[in-house]
Enzyme design. Sequence first.
Site, PDB file in Angstrom:
ATOM      1  CD  GLU A 187     -75.605  51.896  -0.792  1.00 33.04           C
ATOM      2  OE1 GLU A 187     -76.512  51.714  -1.625  1.00 33.04           O
ATOM      3  OE2 GLU A 187     -75.598  52.842   0.022  1.00 33.04           O
ATOM      4  CD  GLU A 389     -72.786  56.325  -1.159  1.00 29.20           C
ATOM      5  OE1 GLU A 389     -73.983  56.593  -0.933  1.00 29.20           O
ATOM      6  OE2 GLU A 389     -72.421  55.442  -1.938  1.00 29.20           O
TER       7      GLU A 389
HETATM    8  C1  BG6 Z   1     -76.484  55.169  -1.883  1.00 25.78           C
HETATM    9  C2  BG6 Z   1     -75.879  54.930  -3.220  1.00 25.78           C
HETATM   10  O1  BG6 Z   1     -77.464  54.223  -1.732  1.00 25.78           O
HETATM   11  O2  BG6 Z   1     -77.185  56.340  -1.627  1.00 25.78           O
HETATM   12  C3  BG6 Z   1     -75.843  56.145  -4.120  1.00 25.78           C
HETATM   13  O3  BG6 Z   1     -74.617  54.325  -3.145  1.00 25.78           O
HETATM   14  C4  BG6 Z   1     -77.089  56.976  -3.923  1.00 25.78           C
HETATM   15  O4  BG6 Z   1     -75.597  55.754  -5.434  1.00 25.78           O
HETATM   16  C5  BG6 Z   1     -77.107  57.465  -2.479  1.00 25.78           C
HETATM   17  O5  BG6 Z   1     -77.215  58.041  -4.817  1.00 25.78           O
HETATM   18  C6  BG6 Z   1     -78.248  58.379  -2.119  1.00 25.78           C
HETATM   19  O6  BG6 Z   1     -79.461  57.779  -2.439  1.00 25.78           O
HETATM   20  P1  BG6 Z   1     -80.499  58.486  -3.403  1.00 25.78           P
HETATM   21  O7  BG6 Z   1     -81.499  57.444  -3.733  1.00 25.78           O
HETATM   22  O8  BG6 Z   1     -81.059  59.628  -2.662  1.00 25.78           O
HETATM   23  O9  BG6 Z   1     -79.717  58.914  -4.604  1.00 25.78           O
END
Ligand code: BG6
Length: 494
Positions: A187, A389
Amino acid sequence: MTAGDRTEVSAAQLAAAGTPPLFPEDFLWGGATSNVQGEGGIAEGGKGLSVYDTLVVTPEPGIEPVYSDTAVASDHYHRYREDIALMGELGMKAHRFSIVWSRIFPNGDETEPNQAGLAFYEDMVDALRENGIEPVASLLHFDMPDNLRVTRNGFESRETIDLHTRFVKAVVGRLRGKVTYWITYNEINTAPFFPRLVAGSERPETAQKVDYEATIRHHTLLAQAQAALAIRTLQSDAQVGCMIYYGPSYPASSDPRDVTAARFLNDSVFHVPLDVMAHGEYSTFYRRFLERRGSNIPEQSGDAEILRAGAEVLDYISFSYYQTAVASHPDTGNEVADEDALMAGFFSGSQPNPHLDRNEWGWQIDPEGIRTAAAQLYARYRKPVFVVENGIGIDEQPDESGVVQDDARIAYHRGHVRALADAIHIDGVPVIGYLAWSPFDILSSHKEMRKRYGFIHINRTHDDLRDLKRTPKKSFWWYRDVIASRGASALEGD
Ligand code: BG6
């Protein structure tokens, strides 16, 4: 009816007609995690503290602060073989994990890597391969050694760029031949906006916001270009990928000014860094953006060549996708202030989209958006895309039988898999794989244990470690069927 008869129908409609368009045979179905959020063991094996370990959390808007420390997290540090065996049982074809920088260079500025750290990740890769899982290795995921934040203010300093390259070379030198897919920087597009966690840096009081953000932008992009080049140099058959957070903005209405507002946000947040990483140069849009604010890119001689060479070795674009945003023109009559207000609004939580549901954290659930994201990225950059992701955070508990009945998670992933099928089969986007966040519960980026994403439940609360037992949730068995059927089971039904 066959795909040839009705190419415009959705993948789900074809499935209903008995001809589900299967995902490609070599499609990388799997999961993704951030090791710094799951490992714990923060002072074991020679590891130094990372910027995540020392992070003091700012709560998300409207969220009651209930945070954990990172000392144990999900105890993946001690239980990774057990976790990976479960991932094998799930049928995962690929797993994205991150190699924690402060495990390899505890202070970030040593000349020699910590061999125990390298051995740890080598064994993790071996365990993945033993379970038939392709490792996808991320090289910077919220894990800069905290010492570099304290002594150099992270990526505000150019010195940190070369220290990062040293880390990359140590890791790739050890794991080449065992890892093919590399991700240079998690990111990266959010680094100017969340510099503490993403770039190990805080804006000095004396620095103008616009200048500071341009510096962080430029130095992180140089670090990613040098990382890409180092990977390619050390391993000619590597697959080199960049990575961004991608949640496109929609115009709030058909008012052309809203359309311009959405375009402005998409260009600012996503295309500025992607143009550099994939095309090798800054856009005229970004140069004008800085110029109009009396700023510029802090380029030095040779930088342009590094950025260009970094783009030349890029094989794919990977992205995280959770939600989309909504943009409307803030009609204050001052163009420059409008743009800054828009940016600030985007990062403090998008305005609600009346067509979408939200999770408890206000994240908008938009399966169709993943198709839009994949198609837009491919149209602009013509590189294969990789969803690395995608998932939903839920505050959930096991039922009396001890199993989490996470139907909402199943519905979330199902919707996104169906939309991705349309991106592939209708829009013709080459998609390398779909990695769900995260195979097992971990701390959130805000250090919350109650915001869970896993297919595998970890028995702990935010402050009680209990027995850390691993138990598959209902979604585990659902996802296993999806993978085994090459997506068909997700396409069936309404
Ligand atoms: C992304 C990141 O922004 O989203 C992760 O790469 C992160 O590390 C994921 O955990 C989900 O976001 P959050 O804040 O709900 O953990």
